[in-house]
Each structure stands twice: as structure tokens, then as C-alpha cells.
Design an enzyme around this catalytic site. Sequence first.
Site, PDB file in Angstrom:
ATOM      1  N   ASP A 249      -3.380 -11.255   3.816  1.00  0.00           N
ATOM      2  CA  ASP A 249      -2.121 -11.327   3.428  1.00  0.00           C
ATOM      3  C   ASP A 249      -0.915 -11.701   4.203  1.00  0.00           C
ATOM      4  OD1 ASP A 249      -0.219 -10.727   1.471  1.00  0.00           O
ATOM      5  OD2 ASP A 249      -0.033  -8.582   1.817  1.00  0.00           O
TER       6      ASP A 249
ATOM      7  N   PHE B 254       0.779  -1.326   0.097  1.00  0.00           N
ATOM      8  CA  PHE B 254       0.151  -0.092  -0.168  1.00  0.00           C
ATOM      9  C   PHE B 254       0.692   1.381   0.050  1.00  0.00           C
ATOM     10  CE2 PHE B 254      -3.034  -3.051   1.720  1.00  0.00           C
ATOM     11  CZ  PHE B 254      -3.965  -2.945   1.044  1.00  0.00           C
TER      12      PHE B 254
ATOM     13  N   LYS C  13       3.508   4.379   8.120  1.00  0.00           N
ATOM     14  CA  LYS C  13       3.104   3.773   6.672  1.00  0.00           C
ATOM     15  C   LYS C  13       2.305   4.554   5.866  1.00  0.00           C
ATOM     16  CE  LYS C  13       2.437  -0.672   5.024  1.00  0.00           C
ATOM     17  NZ  LYS C  13       1.768  -2.082   5.256  1.00  0.00           N
TER      18      LYS C  13
END
Length: 911
Positions: free
Chosen positions: A707, A579, A596
Site C-alpha cells: 500500500d 485498518f 493506530k
Amino acid sequence: MGAHSVFLILFGVAAIAIVVHGQGQAGFISIDCGSPPNINYVDTDTGISYTWDAPYINSGVNANVSKEYGYPANPVLPFPLADVRSFPQGNRNCYTLTPSDGKGNLYLIRASFMYGNYDGQKALPEFDLYVNVNFWSTVTFRNASENVIKEILTFAETDTVYVCLVNKGKGTPFISALELRPTNSSIYGTEFGRNVSLVLYRRYDTGYLNGTGRYQNDVYDRIWSPYSQPSWNTTMTTGYIDIFQSGYKPPDEVIKTAAYPRSNDEPLELSWTSDDPNARFYAYLYFAELESLKRDESRKIKIFWNGSPVSGPFNPSPEYSMTLSNSRAFTGKDHWISVQKASDSTLPPILNAIEIFTAQSLDESPTTAEEVYAMESIRSTYSVQKAWTGDPCAPRLFPWEGVGCIYNDSDDHHIKSLNLSSSGLQGPIALAFGNLSYLESLDLSNNNLRGFVPNFLADLKQLKYLNLKGNNFVGFIPKALRKESKSGGLALSVDEQNICHSRSCRDGNSIVVPIVVSTLLILLIAALVIICVIRRERKIVDLGAYSGPLLPSGKRRFTYSEVSSITNNFDKVIGKGGFGIVYLGSLEDGTEIAVKMINDSSFGKNKGSSSSSSSSSSKVSKEFQVEAELLLTVHHRNLASFVGYCDDGRRMALIYEYMANGNLQDYLSSEAAEDLSWEKRLHIAIDSAQGLEYLHHGCRPPIVHRDVKTANILLNDNLESKIADFGLSKVFPEDDLSHVVTAVMGTPGYVDPEYYNTFKLNEKSDVYSFGIVLLEIITGRRSIMKTDDGDKMNVVHYVEPFLEIGDIDGVVDARLQGDFSSNSAWKFVEIAMSCVKDRGIHRPTMNQIVSDLKQCLAAELAREPQSLHEKKEKNTKTAPVRKYSVSDYISSTGSVSLTFGDYNTYGPTAR
Ligand SMILES: *[C@@H]1O[C@H](CO)[C@@H](O)[C@H](O)[C@H]1NC(C)=O
Ligand SMILES: *[C@@H]1O[C@H](CO)[C@@H](O)[C@H](O)[C@H]1NC(C)=O
Ligand SMILES: *[C@@H]1O[C@H](CO)[C@@H](O)[C@H](O)[C@H]1NC(C)=O
Ligand SMILES: *[C@@H]1O[C@H](CO)[C@@H](O)[C@H](O)[C@H]1NC(C)=O
Ligand SMILES: *[C@@H]1O[C@H](CO)[C@@H](O)[C@H](O)[C@H]1NC(C)=O
Ligand SMILES: *[C@@H]1O[C@H](CO)[C@@H](O)[C@H](O)[C@H]1NC(C)=O
Ligand SMILES: *[C@@H]1O[C@H](CO)[C@@H](O)[C@H](O)[C@H]1NC(C)=O
Ligand SMILES: *[C@@H]1O[C@H](CO)[C@@H](O)[C@H](O)[C@H]1NC(C)=O
């Protein structure tokens, strides 16, 4: 019978032994209860591979039968009976069996007991046996050398089957052997369908007297007792008889012999008297014609029970075996089955075999599944040290220690009271308590619980008693709880000194105060930020529901400019993920965090193009905020803490605790992995399994990670592992089908083939990916590796050939140099392989995986404690030995030291 002294020690546990022994025992679980650690052997009498029982139970003590009953005094003693596991502690002790065929199947379960004066008391005990929550049988003995065998055919509604021994106060329960065999679910039907279990009463191989009773060609491993009567004669054939036509598959030896009456006109008769006049009997009679009939001969048979016709007339087939049974149960005290010749039959009747069962009602309900999950989650979160096995509420007389239940015959059981006083609980109050919706009394006093008293306790509508004394809670009692307590609806006990209870806290919403306090601090630093926060006055955070870490500032929502300054203008990149890019950040007080940043493109691309880009981005922003707030409430010691976020409507960031040892993928391929012992690998596996277990079973609604991979498992300086990046799929929902079809989320090498083919996502997709992670931990290799000739190979395909030849050393990471318990290794590999089964329904749940992995750890720890100890000391420098306990979140953030991950270069990929 020297045969007994010859036994093979195999490496594997039962399921793995199949690989070695071929298909014969597929799905068999054969446990020699009470045998010494790590013993696995083939019983040469039966050819059956037995395994030790520690992987299936964690209570009880081992003992051998006394000299006069054991070897060499008694050379004909079946090997599994030479030792027992006994249960002096606890009213109820359960073996946990997880048949590889899973739920929805019929299983034969057989338990064997031989007292053999194992305890030197010369006192024959009496105790009860349960399967899951239902009564199975009472075990009694006539003498110390009697081998009491109990057998039941039961349909599994869940993936785990519990076999429980219940102490009735008439002596200590014990068990010698326990076996489970898969059978064909379409046989042994009754008028009640699968609502009853069938308890074996008699199983006779009629007409044959020389058999051992146990035949290797009985695919269901039934034991047939040779049986005859003086007035019977025997006939047999050597010709072919098809036993497969019906699913019952009697062994060849059984079906190829039959009894017939010596005198032509007599019937074959069997009679018995039942102790229980209400017992319901079902008889299954086996027939096949063994003689070649002449033209003018015929054999026609009718079956009577207590003089009434039950079946027939029919001709036994010379080609295949047929099985007849009564469609309505035989009830009463006296029973008499008569196999007669029909009036137009020239030949006498025959009977090849017969089985008689009693039906055992499955009338006991289990505890509601949601509450069972909650209790299992509580047990595992706090490593509760109690004999909590089987169902929490049933059998009724013996619920779990500290648990009280509501029993209502027309409903599943519910948990009414939970007393975990002085039980060594550490950490925040787990969300799982909020799922015990029938709870009336909760005693958590005198533990080491800390953090806030969570709001969700107020959602427990039935709660009338709540004791939180003797813990380290901070903050405020949620308003709703205070209100209940004031109105007398709730008896609430707390330590006044720790908790703000006063009028000053009560004004307005209790959550405002902490925010104001922390805001004041920030005010000194950046007045602007406050204005920003206040202006956006959404429902910011419900601190009452928040039991996890806080940044020292108490703040969880950041502006872009703050993020920019925290990361020193995005100076240090520590990872790149699907992402976006991950930066190292540092708060005013030096606490390191990982930030992030989310790509703009991650947002835009999934959204409909019909709406204007600005309105779509504000919609995304809103979703992002809602999901981010939700994720902030998800806390578990094995989940990387998500501590804050930034969202200015255009740029978004997620802020995590930073973990020092990076991600597992890098760690496994680094030099540091040279020192990664088998035990540490198991700890890492258990930690991450617990994180996933919490997402699947501890969160409501469950969170599917989507994931799972080694790059998303982070390691702190103690090598404790935490799952990262969970919930991103919720933050970025796939809202249109085309997207779903073109982009299967996940990372090549980890994607569940079933999900890939069907686009149906559930927890079992994570289980698949986790199986790959386990294989990487075991082998030290990547999920997709390059072969010598430059091709790519999946780790599953790498492992399979070794398993086929039973070479565990080939599978396990060579860096370990064979320093591991092969039992533990086999079990570990077995768990990993069960996770990567093609069909999701055949994969275990995370609950199961956690408990299985702990058994692997137990097996490893049981190995030569001396040398393990030495090893530990040697390794303390690199990774201190750590305790299993819920970590202290609140204070740990003050010194957050390490980690952050997703350094991989794979992203969500369309294939
Ligand atoms: C039982 O006997 C075996 C073999 O003699 C021995 O290894 C084992 O330690 C004994 N077990 C117990 C609990 O005494
Ligand atoms: C113990 O009881 C069983 C079953 O009744 C019987 O077959 C056996 O002979 C008995 N053994 C002794 C030593 O009494
Ligand atoms: C067996 O149980 C099912 C539900 O589990 C029920 O629908 C059915 O009626 C029951 N059958 C009998 C004969 O009790
Ligand atoms: C059983 O064994 C005996 C002696 O070993 C033998 O004479 C007899 O024929 C056998 N009976 C059958 C039915 O095989
Ligand atoms: C179970 O038995 C039925 C016949 O009763 C048969 O059709 C089916 O194939 C059997 N299933 C298995 C797995 O053997
Ligand atoms: C029973 O078997 C014996 C020998 O196996 C045979 O001699 C006898 O005729 C048989 N009886 C009948 C009624 O067939
Ligand atoms: C038992 O459960 C049924 C169905 O859930 C419910 O209607 C009934 O009120 C309950 N009875 C008692 C005594 O709680
Ligand atoms: C919980 O158990 C402790 C002792 O184990 C006991 O003192 C306490 O009264 C119990 N709490 C409740 C609510 O029964």
C-alpha cells in the site's frame, strides 16, 4: 567537416531523447565519457544522441584531449572522442548501465578510446576492460591519435551491466565513449549458448569501398568496415532484398554490395593469425544474390576453413539475406576462410559481408546474489564512502576496498572478510550484516555505531574475528557471542566500559535484565501492568536482536487501559486509515506517539467462518503478536518506527513514532509545498526509496508493502521521509483465495495493473505504486485528479502527453517556476515512468531506483552551485539542510517530535 561544430543541445538523457527522436534509438545508451555537465547532443555524423556520463558513474575525472589532437587542429575528430574520463583513483572503476530491456537479452556494448595526450604525459597507457565480472579485452594503443574500439556481444543475466576499467599498473585507465545497443537474443548463437560473450575481431562490408562504415539503418548500430582485396571485384544491386528474414538485419548498403573473385575459378579468401592459439573464433558470413541469373546460370557456394568444408553447397537467395556461421569454434593460430564455387556452379562465389568474433568465456562467477544485496544495502544504509561499484568480489584481483572473498571455482563467490574500520558508519548495526553468512572476519571498529550488539551476529557461523571497539554500543553482548568468545572460537573486541560483560549479566538470559530494569521503573507507576505482563509470559522481546528505538519506558507491549490513558481516552484523532483510526498519544515524559487502533472488523472479516468466533479471534491475536514482534525488529532510518503494540486478545493497536510534518500527500497539497525545492523533492524521493529498498532487499524474508502511496509516506520536522504502515499485509495475511480474488489490497490510483489482473504479488507491485508516488512528487498532483470536465484522470495519463512532445516544464510542478536542472528532471521522470511499466519484469528494482535517484540529485547539485547555495540559505528557516547519515534511533525517541499519517480516506478496496 564543419558538421562537428553543429550540435544540438537536447534536454533529455539518452532514453528520453528517444521520445524526441522517434523509435530509431530505442534502448540505446550512448555516453560521451568526460563531457561537461549536462551536455546532451546529437552527433551530426551519426545522428546518435549522446549524453554526459555522470549519471552512470561517480568516480574519475574529466579531461579534454590536448590541442594538437582536438578541435580545431583536427576537424575530423569524432565529437565523442574530444574528451575523456580518466581514473587515477582505485584499481577498478565501473560504469553502471541499466538497459531498458532488462535482463535476459543480448546486448552489443562498444567502448571507444582515444588517448590524444589528454594528460599531457605523452605516455600510452595499457589497461583491462571487464563486462560484469568477466574479462573482455586489454586496451593498448599504437599512437595517441588511434581510436581503439572494443566491442562485445554479451547476454545480460541481470538488469544491470557493469563495464569496468581495471588498472594493471601500466598507466591510468580512461575512456572516450561507451555505447550499448539492444540486439535480438536469438542471433549470434554459438555451441556454448549464452555461456560465452563474443568479442568483435573483424566486421567487413565486403565489395563496397565508399561506405562510412556506420549506417543509420543498422538497427543494432554495428560498424562495418569497407573491405576489398586486389583480386576481388564488386557487384551491387538497387533491387529489394529482405534483411528481416533472419534476425541479423544487416543494413541495406551492406547487403546490397558483394565481392566476387576477378578470376572466375578463384575462391574469395580471408586469413588471419591469432596471437592466442587457444582463441575460439566464430565467423558469421552474409549472402544474398545480387544479379538476375539467366536460365542456364547457377551460383552455388561452399565454405571452407583451413581446407575443411564448413558449410554448403548452397545458393544465395535473391530475395533475402542469409547468415551462415560455424557451429564449432575455429581454434588454432592460423586461420583461413575460403568461399568457393561448387563444382556444378557456373558463376563465381560471392560474399556480401562477414563478421568474425572471438568467444570470451563467462567462467568467472559473481558473488552470491544475497550477499551482493547485503553489501549494497550496507553501502546505502551507511552511505559508505568507498569506490564500491560492480561486483564485490570479482574481478578477483580487485575486490571492493575492505572486502575479502572466498573463491571456489565450483561455486559463486562469498564474502569472507569485511573491514569497515574508521569508515564513518553511524546508527545501529544493520540487519544486512546477518546475510553475509560466510563472514569470518568483521571489523567495525572506530565508527559511530550505537544501540545493542545484535543477536544475529551469533548466527554467522564462520565468524572468527569481530571488532566492535571504538563505538557507542550499550547493553549486553548476546549470550551466544559471549560463549563463542569464551570457548576461543571467536576473537571478540569490545569496549568494556560501555558493555556489560560480567558474571551478573550472564545469569539466565541476557535479555531478562533490561526488561527487569525497565519493569522496576514501571512498577513504581503501575504495579498492575507488571502483573499483567508477567502473567502473559510469552517470549516477549529478544532485545539482543533489537537495534531500533525504544520508548523511554523500554516497554513495547501495552495493555488496553494503558493505551486508553496514553491517548487521553482516545481524545485526538489524527488520521483514518484502512485498518482503523489513528490517535495522538503522549507518554508520561511527554513523548508524542501515534496510536493506530485496529478495527475489530479488519480482523474478523478475513477469517474462516467455520471456527467459532472466539477461537478464531484468539488465533488472530496470536498471529498479530507474532507479526508485531517481527515488525519490531525491522528498523531503518527511512521506515516510520513501530515502537510498540497492544493486544488484549480483542482490541489491538499499533504504536508509532509521531512525525511533525504529516504525510506527503497532505504536504504536497499544502501551502508549505510552495517552498518545496527540486532538491528537497529528490531527498524525499530518495529517503522513501531507501525505506522500500530496505523492505525489499534488506529484510529476510522480503516485505512487500502493498500500500505504497503518498499518504503512507511521513515527513519529520527536517522533511526526512519515512515509509509507514509497512508489514500490515503480514499482520493481516490473506489466508483464503476468495478473499484474494475479491479484494486486491492497495489504494485506487496506486494499484499495480499486473497485480490487479493476475493477483500475483511481488516487490514490483510496490515499485509500480512508488512510480505513482514519484510522479506526484514531480508534478505536485494527486495520483487521481479531476480534469476540467469533471472526469478522473490518472497522473500517468496526465504526464504522458507532455513527454511525447518533450515538454518537461509541463510535467514538473509549476510551483517550482522552472527552478530545477532539466537533466535531473528528465532523469527523474524517466525513473518514475520506468516504475509504472505494465509488466513487473520491466520495472527496475528498488536498489536501482535508489541509485538512479541519487544520480538525479547529483545532476541537480551540479547545477549552478552559487544560486543553489543562496536558495538553501533562504529556506533554512522552514527546513534545515540535513546530512545524509543513519539517524540515531536510540536517542531520537527521547525527543520524538513529529509525524503520523495515513490520513487518507481510501481503504483496501475491492474493484
Ligand atoms: C573541455 O573543453 C570544453 C569546451 O572547450 C570545456 O567547456 C570544458 O570545460 C573542457 N573540459 C575540461 C575538463 O577541461
Ligand atoms: C596511429 O595508428 C593508426 C593505427 O595503426 C594508424 O592508422 C595511424 O596512421 C597512426 N597515426 C599516426 C599519426 O601515426
Ligand atoms: C551453459 O550454461 C548452462 C547453465 O547456465 C548449462 O546448463 C549448459 O550446459 C552450458 N552449456 C555449455 C555448452 O557449456
Ligand atoms: C565510389 O566512389 C567513387 C568516387 O566517388 C565512384 O566513382 C564509384 O563509382 C563509387 N563506387 C561505388 C561502388 O559506389
Ligand atoms: C529475432 O529474430 C528471430 C529470427 O531469428 C525473429 O523470429 C524474431 O522476431 C526476432 N525478434 C525481434 C524482437 O526482432
Ligand atoms: C571487374 O569489374 C570491372 C569494372 O567494374 C570489369 O571491367 C571487369 O570485367 C570485372 N571483372 C570480372 C572478372 O568480372
Ligand atoms: C567449493 O564449493 C563446492 C560446492 O559448493 C563445495 O562442495 C566444496 O567443498 C567447495 N570447496 C572448497 C575448497 O571450499
Ligand atoms: C582494517 O583496516 C585497518 C586500516 O584501514 C587496519 O588497521 C585493520 O587492521 C584492519 N582490520 C583487519 C581485521 O584486518
